[in-house]
Design an enzyme around this catalytic site. Sequence first.
Site, PDB file in Angstrom:
ATOM      1  N   ASP A 108      12.966  50.108  38.235  1.00  0.00           N
ATOM      2  CA  ASP A 108      12.295  50.565  39.139  1.00  0.00           C
ATOM      3  C   ASP A 108      12.212  50.601  40.131  1.00  0.00           C
ATOM      4  O   ASP A 108      11.008  51.380  41.465  1.00  0.00           O
ATOM      5  CB  ASP A 108      11.538  48.905  39.301  1.00  0.00           C
ATOM      6  CG  ASP A 108      10.360  48.811  39.291  1.00  0.00           C
ATOM      7  OD1 ASP A 108       9.236  49.242  38.888  1.00  0.00           O
ATOM      8  OD2 ASP A 108       9.756  48.407  40.877  1.00  0.00           O
ATOM      9  N   GLY A 148       6.922  50.272  41.896  1.00  0.00           N
ATOM     10  CA  GLY A 148       7.551  51.528  41.479  1.00  0.00           C
ATOM     11  C   GLY A 148       6.772  51.746  40.141  1.00  0.00           C
ATOM     12  O   GLY A 148       5.623  52.717  39.943  1.00  0.00           O
ATOM     13  N   LEU A 149       6.442  51.370  39.097  1.00  0.00           N
ATOM     14  CA  LEU A 149       5.462  52.001  37.814  1.00  0.00           C
ATOM     15  C   LEU A 149       3.514  52.068  38.213  1.00  0.00           C
ATOM     16  O   LEU A 149       3.252  52.804  37.617  1.00  0.00           O
ATOM     17  CB  LEU A 149       5.421  50.658  36.661  1.00  0.00           C
ATOM     18  CG  LEU A 149       4.532  50.773  35.381  1.00  0.00           C
ATOM     19  CD1 LEU A 149       5.349  52.539  34.653  1.00  0.00           C
ATOM     20  CD2 LEU A 149       5.196  49.640  33.633  1.00  0.00           C
ATOM     21  N   ASP A 151      -1.502  25.816  82.919  1.00  0.00           N
ATOM     22  CA  ASP A 151      -0.150  26.600  81.602  1.00  0.00           C
ATOM     23  C   ASP A 151       0.389  25.136  80.896  1.00  0.00           C
ATOM     24  O   ASP A 151       1.341  26.066  80.549  1.00  0.00           O
ATOM     25  CB  ASP A 151       1.080  26.968  82.804  1.00  0.00           C
ATOM     26  CG  ASP A 151       0.814  27.472  83.635  1.00  0.00           C
ATOM     27  OD1 ASP A 151       0.131  28.144  83.881  1.00  0.00           O
ATOM     28  OD2 ASP A 151       1.733  27.842  84.446  1.00  0.00           O
TER      29      ASP A 151
HETATM   30  S1  SF4 Z   1      -5.012  31.143  85.765  1.00  0.00           S
HETATM   31 FE1  SF4 Z   1      -2.693  32.067  85.184  1.00  0.00          FE
HETATM   32  S2  SF4 Z   1      -1.379  30.607  85.782  1.00  0.00           S
HETATM   33 FE2  SF4 Z   1      -3.335  30.105  86.285  1.00  0.00          FE
HETATM   34  S3  SF4 Z   1      -3.161  28.244  84.554  1.00  0.00           S
HETATM   35 FE3  SF4 Z   1      -4.403  29.590  84.334  1.00  0.00          FE
HETATM   36  S4  SF4 Z   1      -2.818  30.457  82.824  1.00  0.00           S
HETATM   37 FE4  SF4 Z   1      -1.588  29.468  84.093  1.00  0.00          FE
END
Ligand code: SF4
Lengths: 437, 515
Positions: B274, B409-410, B36
């Site tokens: 324009d 435009g032009l 994460d």
């Molecule tokens: S598997 Fe999903 S929840 Fe687990 S660390 Fe990887 S991204 Fe995060």
Amino acid sequence: MNQPAALPSSTCRDAPVLKERGQREVFCGLTGIIWLHRKMQDAFFLVVGSRTCAHLLQSAAGVMIFAEPRFGTAILEEGDLAGMADAHDELDREVERLLSRRPDIKQLFLVGSCPSEVIKLDLARAAERLTQVHAPHVRVLNYSGSGIETTFTQGEDACLSSMVPVLPETDARELVLVGALPDVVEDQAVGLLTKMGIGPIRVLPAPRADSALAVGPNTVFACLQPFLGDTAAAMERRGARMIQAPFPFGEEGTTLWLRAIADEFGVDDETFEQVTAAPRARARTAIANASAHLRGKTIFFMPDSQLEIPLARFLTRECGMEAVEIGQPYIHKGLVGPDLDLMPAGPVISEGQDVDLQLDRVRAARPDLTVCGLGLANPLEAEGLTTKWAIELVFTPVHFYDQAGDLAGLFSRPLRRRDLLKLDAANQPSETREVAR
Amino acid sequence: MKLTVWTYEGPPHVGAMRVATGMKGLHYVLHAPQGDTYADLLFTMIERRDHRPPVTYTTFEGRDLGEDTAGIFKKTCQDAYDRFKPQALIVGASCTAELIQDDPGGLAETMGIPVPVVALELPSYQRKENFGTDETFYQLVRALAQPMEKTPEVTANLIGPLALGFRHRDDIEEVKGLLYEMGIGINVVAPFDATPEDLTKLGQAHVNILMYPEHAETAARHMERVLGIPYTKTVPIGVGATHDFVAEVAAICGVEPKKDLGRLRQPWWSKSVDSTYLTGKRVFLFGDATHVRTAARIARDEMGFEVVGLGCYNREFARDIRALGKEFGVEALVSDDYLEVEKAIEDASPEMILGTQMERHIGKRLGIPCAVISAPVHVQDFPARYSPQMGWEGANVIFDTWIHPLVMGLEEHLLAMFREDFEFHDEAGPSHNGGHAPKPVAAAGATAEPAGEDAPAETGSDVMVWLADAERELKKIPFFVRGKAKRNTETFAAEQGLSEISVDTLYEAKAHYAR
Ligand code: SF4
């Protein structure tokens, strides 16, 4: 003549390892899907996970590559957590829908995540069940890419090792190269070995499920990447034998890796020399050019891709750098032992991570170059350090002779850039700090 | 279970990170596995932040489960406090930690940490990123802001801007400028660059400027109720909306609605000849609700476009966006399924998309130009130059940004005149964009993408048969109006009960739709 001139008496293999446990700043194994799905053209990677997992894949891919790439996340919802039977039904339904829409899929990987593992959703059982349902058209395998079990490149190891048990059996004496490399690099490796008269050569993972790849007691194999420990073990369980060598980074690494395989197949020195002389010379020239900015500079590896030890060997022995600390998420001496052997004791070898403590060491050492993840690079640059993002080492062709100069170049570019930029007034160096945001 | 490929929003804890990273002196202890930590790169790479996000992750592993993950949380929390000495802590769980039920809030409470600790409950399996931003900011305000005496002069809080926002950095400056003209001072800007201590002073302001309802509406309501601070309902994006905003603020604060229009160029740029070519351009709008709502008004009233479709990905605002759809005579799409959005765009076959980075990719595939109006963001959405969306300068910036992907435009006339000319020929696309039709938006900062995205076949249809002559004639129509011509002709043919399209049908349709 192809052995290193003098092995240092005390090497990094014997050095004590600094083991740390604290906050790790490393991706999880799901990330491997980003390159694996490109390599296996008839495979689909279905992560069974959370919105976080989907967001990780999207962020790591950096940009949406295709309308419908060959990976996706089955996002668990409140209802799936409550009843496990339902979760299996839901999964079957999603797989059914996916396979009917994508008839090109021949291999389906159910990839476990932290949430699926914590709720003990048995994906092995699901894979067995789904294989029976969808055989012979689709083979369903499973592995874990979860962050509680795997780091970054370990996902590839988990994926490849899940494929080994279902490979066909063979008695043929064949060479298997293990690891997912960009085609251009893989072709070079196969080309060099073929010229020495070695063959047949197979590669795991094969680009398609129906390839001629098989394994048995007469199989020998060599790993292309230093993070494939479980896959190597799975191959050994099938009776195959591993050829140990330093990893094929740089001129020396490539030569030693090729030599080990050549020895296994009884290639004579003359043939070996004939095949390798020209690319070796090219590699040496390229490295000499690209490493001019690296000589005498210090380098610090934060743990990230598992390539740290072999790369440190290349950068210290072939590019004249000095390693301060070499960190890896985990150290598998059975794989990186030969690389450790080639480095004299000296640098700190660390395993695991406590990122705050490690950053304290970086700040104290102020290395000329720090190899780290994307979350740390800009903050360290803002502190006046020069960095190289590790993820690029996994996405870029860097193995073997003809990429050796590029590999050195990946490290020298940040240093060259630092020298090039003149962002102050012409005459007096400015003390004001630029706005970084 | 829902199969998802690309998402508009991350999980709710990423929303909490956006609040924490936008602020100073706040630290977030997040019970989460190592993977994460990818979220850090959103801030350090996409937004080019020069600091790590102030987040410490416990990074528990499989072997810790069933042992002492709670202990790991407590140790991490203590270490983070000792190292960073924040003015306040927020603690919470990511999706995985939510399942192991360690209760970070309860654990932190027992630890005697000498600064306010705010516990976040963000249900990862039900809600998403924008819920996370709104809820986190609300919890912080609820814990820290107290009723207090108003400042003697009239002051405002700017609430809602945070990390990874679409142009928040520059919008703040624009809004400050608008208030300055009316003699209104700034009390607190939050979460952006605010400290927890600043949040304790929110109660002094006379008005809350709710810049981004997605991120601060709950906090605004709370402050209205508990601190007696009214908040603005108009988001000043676009010329008309900015006028309305000034009037609204002036009425709330009892001050003169003074404006300095010296730098406002948009109205003249839009009136000048324009821009005639912009008339009736068919646009499709998609993004977060606030940006879509403001963009719809600009598109119709200030650019003279025709809005042929609109929608948002954040369900929290579904009702508003459906109402907006009614006002514009289109069915609003509320969805976070990117394939559904792509389908809707394909069906509407607009001449331009005003969307997010997702729609930019959809546009690339469909050969439809796209300008970005909303998060989710990309490194390109953080330009070095000043580039607000709000206020007078924001209106100027939007004008430039939206017309950039369109053929000038032009040039549009030249294209029709010199259809066979090598430089202006059919496939060349807008020349000022490097001639890469149908991919007019150059992916300057993006990672290299593989080639081979074939342009969709522009003629031929499942239901209608295009006779060869008619198909050839269709190809003579410049590419940027060809989609419209094809669609109109098919609709016309269907209405006439025809199943084949001839050259005559094509021109009858043209006459029918002539404006
Ligand atoms: S598997 Fe999903 S929840 Fe687990 S660390 Fe990887 S991204 Fe995060």
